[in-house]
Design an enzyme around this catalytic site. Structure first.
Site, PDB file in Angstrom:
ATOM      1  N   ASP A   8       0.876  -1.167   0.000  1.00 28.76           N
ATOM      2  CA  ASP A   8       0.000   0.000   0.000  1.00 28.76           C
ATOM      3  C   ASP A   8       0.926   1.234   0.000  1.00 28.76           C
ATOM      4  O   ASP A   8       2.118   1.112   0.305  1.00 28.76           O
ATOM      5  CB  ASP A   8      -0.850  -0.046   1.272  1.00 28.76           C
ATOM      6  CG  ASP A   8      -1.565   1.255   1.531  1.00 28.76           C
ATOM      7  OD1 ASP A   8      -2.267   1.729   0.623  1.00 28.76           O
ATOM      8  OD2 ASP A   8      -1.427   1.809   2.639  1.00 28.76           O
TER       9      ASP A   8
ATOM     10  N   ASP B 170      -0.159   5.182   0.851  1.00 26.83           N
ATOM     11  CA  ASP B 170      -0.403   6.193   1.881  1.00 26.83           C
ATOM     12  C   ASP B 170      -0.492   5.556   3.265  1.00 26.83           C
ATOM     13  O   ASP B 170      -1.306   4.666   3.494  1.00 26.83           O
ATOM     14  CB  ASP B 170      -1.690   6.963   1.571  1.00 26.83           C
ATOM     15  CG  ASP B 170      -1.540   7.767   0.287  1.00 26.83           C
ATOM     16  OD1 ASP B 170      -0.571   8.532   0.197  1.00 26.83           O
ATOM     17  OD2 ASP B 170      -2.368   7.606  -0.626  1.00 26.83           O
TER      18      ASP B 170
END
Ligand code: XBP
Ligand code: MG
Length: 249
Positions: A10, A12
């Site tokens: 991922d 952020d």
């Protein structure tokens, strides 16, 4: 059971702490520029983060907190324009200052590459944001970047991880995911991926059922992680041995 072949990250909150001082500030800048008096405080933004995707987050805010807002006829276009301005400013901010990668990220990416693992990204954020965050050298380490609107259903739907698995041509049990939030974990687990969660200030209080390990960072030699749940097996930072064990268990 397949041998571990790839790590999927991922962006952020996982690769870097981009939300509070990055995305939030850029949203507020776009609002001001558009003549809106909307101000997303640090606390309010924490609530809004339950909705993934910037455009979706703006729409949710209008519906929840701005009942009197006189929405333009084409609300979708209005939000898209606002979001474009936000992305422009976010990219400019990163170019001007940059947000550092979280503890252990650079080291783990390097070690994984040296060990022959493949690297990929599965994120809700807009593709330009990923390019702006990562330097050229880091970007080149990832052979597949799944980002933004490339799939219609954003996290917590599993679609972006399924898209990346398809691109990699790998089964889920040959990969390990890295996430920072409950919605992200739901997405990766939904795609059948074992997942390490590295919490941050916005996600520390969330529950992470089904995570292989929950830590407060990936850690580094001399900067150990704190394990919040799961068995780190005496390790102080996430290295190839731990990644391979968790990928297998
Ligand atoms: C986090 C998100 C994103 C960002 C903003 O993505 O939900 O929406 O907050 O990015 P992830 P955009 O954790 O999956 O990387 O405004 O470009 O949507
Ligand atoms: Mg995240």
């Amino acid at each position: 059971m397949s041998e571990l072949r790839a790590l999927i990250f991922d962006v952020d909150g996982t690769l870097a702490d981009t939300e509070r001082d990055g995305h939030r500030v850029a949203f507020n800048h776009a609002f001001r520029e558009a003549g809106l008096d909307w101000d997303w405080t640090v606390e309010l933004y924490g609530e809004l983060l339950t909705v993934t995707g910037g455009k979706e987050r703006i729409r949710y805010y209008i519906e929840r907190d701005r009942p009197d807002f006189e929405a333009p006829a084409d609300l979708g276009e209005f939000i898209a324009d606002l979001h474009k301005a936000k992305t422009r400013y976010y990219v400019e901010m990163l170019a001007a200052g940059g947000i550092p990668l979280r503890t252990g990220v650079k080291r783990l990416l390097t070690e994984a590459t040296q060990a022959g693992l493949r690297l990929a990204i599965a994120t809700t954020t807009t593709p330009e944001n990923v390019t702006a965050l990562l330097g050229e050298a880091e970007l080149a380490l990832f052979e597949c970047i799944g980002a933004g609107d490339i799939v219609p259903a954003k996290k917590p739907a599993p679609d972006i991880y399924l898209y990346v698995l398809e691109k990699l041509q790998l089964p889920a049990d040959a990969c390990l995911a890295f996430e920072d939030s409950a919605q992200g974990l739901k997405s990766s687990l939904g795609a059948g991926l074992k997942t390490i969660v590295t919490v941050n200030d916005y996600t520390r209080q969330q529950d992470f059922p089904g995570a292989a390990l929950v830590v407060d960072s990936l850690g580094d030699p001399g900067t150990p992680f704190q394990a919040l749940s799961g068995d780190p097996g005496g390790q102080e930072y996430v290295d190839m041995a731990l990644v391979r064990r968790l990928g297998r268990d």
